[in-house]
Write a protein that holds these residues in place. Structure first.
Motif, PDB file in Angstrom:
ATOM      1  N   LYS A   1       0.857  -1.169   0.001  1.00  0.00           N
ATOM      2  CA  LYS A   1       0.140  -0.045   0.159  1.00  0.00           C
ATOM      3  C   LYS A   1       1.009   1.206   0.077  1.00  0.00           C
ATOM      4  CE  LYS A   1      -4.534  -1.755   0.652  1.00  0.00           C
ATOM      5  NZ  LYS A   1      -4.100  -3.215   0.202  1.00  0.00           N
ATOM      6  N   ARG A   2       0.390   2.309  -0.565  1.00  0.00           N
ATOM      7  CA  ARG A   2       1.088   3.566  -0.652  1.00  0.00           C
ATOM      8  C   ARG A   2       0.298   4.534  -0.027  1.00  0.00           C
ATOM      9  NH1 ARG A   2       2.366   5.087  -6.410  1.00  0.00           N
ATOM     10  NH2 ARG A   2       3.957   3.815  -6.096  1.00  0.00           N
ATOM     11  N   ALA A   3       0.786   5.520   0.862  1.00  0.00           N
ATOM     12  CA  ALA A   3       0.227   6.370   1.689  1.00  0.00           C
ATOM     13  C   ALA A   3       0.853   7.789   1.505  1.00  0.00           C
ATOM     14  CB  ALA A   3       0.093   6.033   3.000  1.00  0.00           C
ATOM     15  N   ILE A   4       0.093   8.634   1.592  1.00  0.00           N
ATOM     16  CA  ILE A   4       0.468  10.177   1.516  1.00  0.00           C
ATOM     17  C   ILE A   4       0.081  10.789   3.007  1.00  0.00           C
ATOM     18  CG2 ILE A   4      -0.317  12.697   0.611  1.00  0.00           C
ATOM     19  CD1 ILE A   4      -0.274  11.506  -2.140  1.00  0.00           C
ATOM     20  N   ILE A   5       0.924  11.541   3.790  1.00  0.00           N
ATOM     21  CA  ILE A   5       0.758  12.127   4.798  1.00  0.00           C
ATOM     22  C   ILE A   5       1.020  13.514   4.671  1.00  0.00           C
ATOM     23  CG2 ILE A   5       1.304  12.020   7.388  1.00  0.00           C
ATOM     24  CD1 ILE A   5       2.067   9.313   7.170  1.00  0.00           C
ATOM     25  N   THR A   6       0.159  14.335   4.893  1.00  0.00           N
ATOM     26  CA  THR A   6       0.302  15.721   4.776  1.00  0.00           C
ATOM     27  C   THR A   6       0.842  16.015   6.176  1.00  0.00           C
ATOM     28  OG1 THR A   6      -1.859  16.614   5.439  1.00  0.00           O
ATOM     29  CG2 THR A   6      -1.434  15.953   3.354  1.00  0.00           C
ATOM     30  N   GLY A   7       1.814  17.200   6.448  1.00  0.00           N
ATOM     31  CA  GLY A   7       2.248  17.405   7.660  1.00  0.00           C
ATOM     32  C   GLY A   7       3.012  16.454   8.158  1.00  0.00           C
ATOM     33  N   GLY A   8       3.518  15.590   7.019  1.00  0.00           N
ATOM     34  CA  GLY A   8       4.398  14.344   7.696  1.00  0.00           C
ATOM     35  C   GLY A   8       5.864  14.521   7.969  1.00  0.00           C
ATOM     36  N   ALA A   9       6.249  15.806   8.192  1.00  0.00           N
ATOM     37  CA  ALA A   9       7.685  16.129   8.498  1.00  0.00           C
ATOM     38  C   ALA A   9       7.924  16.182  10.021  1.00  0.00           C
ATOM     39  CB  ALA A   9       8.360  17.149   7.785  1.00  0.00           C
ATOM     40  N   SER A  10       6.899  16.332  10.708  1.00  0.00           N
ATOM     41  CA  SER A  10       6.987  16.712  12.309  1.00  0.00           C
ATOM     42  C   SER A  10       5.736  16.326  12.745  1.00  0.00           C
ATOM     43  CB  SER A  10       7.366  17.914  12.510  1.00  0.00           C
ATOM     44  OG  SER A  10       6.133  18.919  12.068  1.00  0.00           O
ATOM     45  N   GLY A  11       5.859  16.189  14.166  1.00  0.00           N
ATOM     46  CA  GLY A  11       4.711  15.841  15.052  1.00  0.00           C
ATOM     47  C   GLY A  11       3.692  14.800  14.826  1.00  0.00           C
ATOM     48  N   LEU A  12       2.589  14.667  14.972  1.00  0.00           N
ATOM     49  CA  LEU A  12       1.506  13.746  14.490  1.00  0.00           C
ATOM     50  C   LEU A  12       1.761  13.042  13.268  1.00  0.00           C
ATOM     51  CD1 LEU A  12      -1.742  14.719  16.110  1.00  0.00           C
ATOM     52  CD2 LEU A  12      -0.056  13.012  17.012  1.00  0.00           C
ATOM     53  N   GLY A  13       1.872  13.872  12.133  1.00  0.00           N
ATOM     54  CA  GLY A  13       2.264  13.424  10.875  1.00  0.00           C
ATOM     55  C   GLY A  13       3.454  12.618  10.851  1.00  0.00           C
ATOM     56  N   ALA A  14       4.658  13.079  11.399  1.00  0.00           N
ATOM     57  CA  ALA A  14       5.910  11.963  11.557  1.00  0.00           C
ATOM     58  C   ALA A  14       5.509  10.813  12.193  1.00  0.00           C
ATOM     59  CB  ALA A  14       7.109  12.880  12.020  1.00  0.00           C
ATOM     60  N   ALA A  15       5.029  11.070  13.320  1.00  0.00           N
ATOM     61  CA  ALA A  15       4.717   9.588  13.973  1.00  0.00           C
ATOM     62  C   ALA A  15       3.762   8.574  13.242  1.00  0.00           C
ATOM     63  CB  ALA A  15       4.064  10.226  15.585  1.00  0.00           C
ATOM     64  N   CYS A  16       2.970   9.219  12.568  1.00  0.00           N
ATOM     65  CA  CYS A  16       2.009   8.313  11.656  1.00  0.00           C
ATOM     66  C   CYS A  16       2.787   7.806  10.495  1.00  0.00           C
ATOM     67  CB  CYS A  16       0.777   9.278  11.078  1.00  0.00           C
ATOM     68  SG  CYS A  16      -0.300   9.565  12.239  1.00  0.00           S
ATOM     69  N   ALA A  17       3.897   8.537   9.845  1.00  0.00           N
ATOM     70  CA  ALA A  17       4.811   8.034   8.943  1.00  0.00           C
ATOM     71  C   ALA A  17       5.635   7.031   9.516  1.00  0.00           C
ATOM     72  CB  ALA A  17       5.663   9.459   8.397  1.00  0.00           C
ATOM     73  N   LEU A  18       6.157   7.129  10.846  1.00  0.00           N
ATOM     74  CA  LEU A  18       6.928   5.925  11.179  1.00  0.00           C
ATOM     75  C   LEU A  18       6.102   4.759  11.526  1.00  0.00           C
ATOM     76  CD1 LEU A  18       9.854   5.865  12.541  1.00  0.00           C
ATOM     77  CD2 LEU A  18       8.748   6.328  14.676  1.00  0.00           C
ATOM     78  N   ARG A  19       5.000   4.827  11.954  1.00  0.00           N
ATOM     79  CA  ARG A  19       4.028   3.754  12.337  1.00  0.00           C
ATOM     80  C   ARG A  19       3.765   3.032  11.160  1.00  0.00           C
ATOM     81  NH1 ARG A  19       1.004   1.111  16.423  1.00  0.00           N
ATOM     82  NH2 ARG A  19       0.266  -0.719  15.199  1.00  0.00           N
ATOM     83  N   LEU A  20       3.297   3.682   9.838  1.00  0.00           N
ATOM     84  CA  LEU A  20       2.927   3.035   8.689  1.00  0.00           C
ATOM     85  C   LEU A  20       3.944   2.527   7.972  1.00  0.00           C
ATOM     86  CD1 LEU A  20      -0.010   5.528   7.289  1.00  0.00           C
ATOM     87  CD2 LEU A  20      -0.308   3.725   8.687  1.00  0.00           C
ATOM     88  N   ARG A  21       5.376   3.176   8.280  1.00  0.00           N
ATOM     89  CA  ARG A  21       6.434   2.370   7.418  1.00  0.00           C
ATOM     90  C   ARG A  21       6.683   1.154   8.273  1.00  0.00           C
ATOM     91  NH1 ARG A  21       9.008   8.164   6.732  1.00  0.00           N
ATOM     92  NH2 ARG A  21       8.671   8.603   4.778  1.00  0.00           N
ATOM     93  N   ALA A  22       6.438   1.018   9.271  1.00  0.00           N
ATOM     94  CA  ALA A  22       6.496  -0.357  10.432  1.00  0.00           C
ATOM     95  C   ALA A  22       5.510  -1.209   9.762  1.00  0.00           C
ATOM     96  CB  ALA A  22       6.641   0.237  11.797  1.00  0.00           C
TER      97      ALA A  22
END
Length: 224
Positions: free
Chosen positions: A2-23
């Motif tokens: 699956k492929r995801a786009i996360i806006t605001g993904g460089a910090s805060g909640l967005g970055a935490a979501c990016a880390l989790r989804l990559r895992a």
């Protein structure tokens, strides 16, 4: 994959979501005004969004996490440009990005959209009228979108966190922060990874019978 786009993904909640989804094994692409993002995208700029979306290609998951606090002051002191800026990022930004991505999800018959609102959008936080109103709009938008997409295989849900420990709150005045933290029965602020775990489920195949719903993650603050 699956492929995801996360806006605001460089910090805060967005970055935490990016880390989790990559895992979770998801290919994550971050959009942010920060140069640390995969694509430098301003959610107030339609051309910026369209160019990035066209380059990325088909997307299965969209996490709308870009947002600003806006003015910290009594409602009657808020300037029109401050009000407009808050809505342009927090509401119109979600409109622009989601509108660019939804048609492809519908065409492919599968998609997950998760947007970040706030407890402020349900309760209203004092001296944060623009922010509270904008997050209420995100809730209403998502409830409507979820119903529209209900038979397409695309699910749209919204999260309403209470105070979460992120750099985002660095721009919230200490008095406001103390007040909204005092409303949490658990007596603590939330952690970004706790929100990311909820996003993980809402973005997954396991989430299959929920759309247009509001998920509170508030340490007990939520009352409805």
């Amino acid at each position: 994959m699956k492929r995801a786009i996360i806006t605001g993904g460089a910090s805060g909640l967005g970055a935490a979501c990016a880390l989790r989804l990559r895992a979770d094994g998801v290919e994550v692409i971050t959009f942010d005004v920060s140069t640390e993002a995969d694509y430098v995208v301003d959610v107030t700029d339609q051309q910026s969004i369209d160019d990035a979306v066209a380059t990325v290609g088909p997307v299965d998951i969209l996490v709308n996490s870009a947002g600003i606090v806006g003015p910290n002051k009594p409602f009657w002191e808020v300037q029109p440009e401050e009000w407009q800026r808050t809505f342009d990022v927090n509401v119109h930004g979600i409109f622009r990005v989601t509108k660019a991505i939804v048609p492809g999800m519908v065409e492919r018959g599968w998609g997950r959209i998760v947007s970040m609102a706030s407890m402020a959008g349900k309760d209203g936080n004092p001296n944060l009228s623009a922010y509270s109103a904008s997050k209420a709009a995100v809730i209403g938008l998502t409830k409507s979108l979820g119903k529209e997409l209900a038979k397409t295989g695309v699910l749209a849900n919204v999260i309403a966190p209470a105070v979460i420990e992120t750099p985002f709150n660095a721009t919230t005045s200490p008095e406001v922060l103390a007040h909204i933290t005092s409303l949490i029965p658990m007596g603590r602020v939330g952690r970004a990874e706790e929100v990311a775990a909820l996003v993980s489920w809402l973005s997954s195949e396991e989430c299959s019978f929920s759309t247009g719903a509001v998920y509170d993650i508030s340490g007990g603050r939520a009352t409805y």
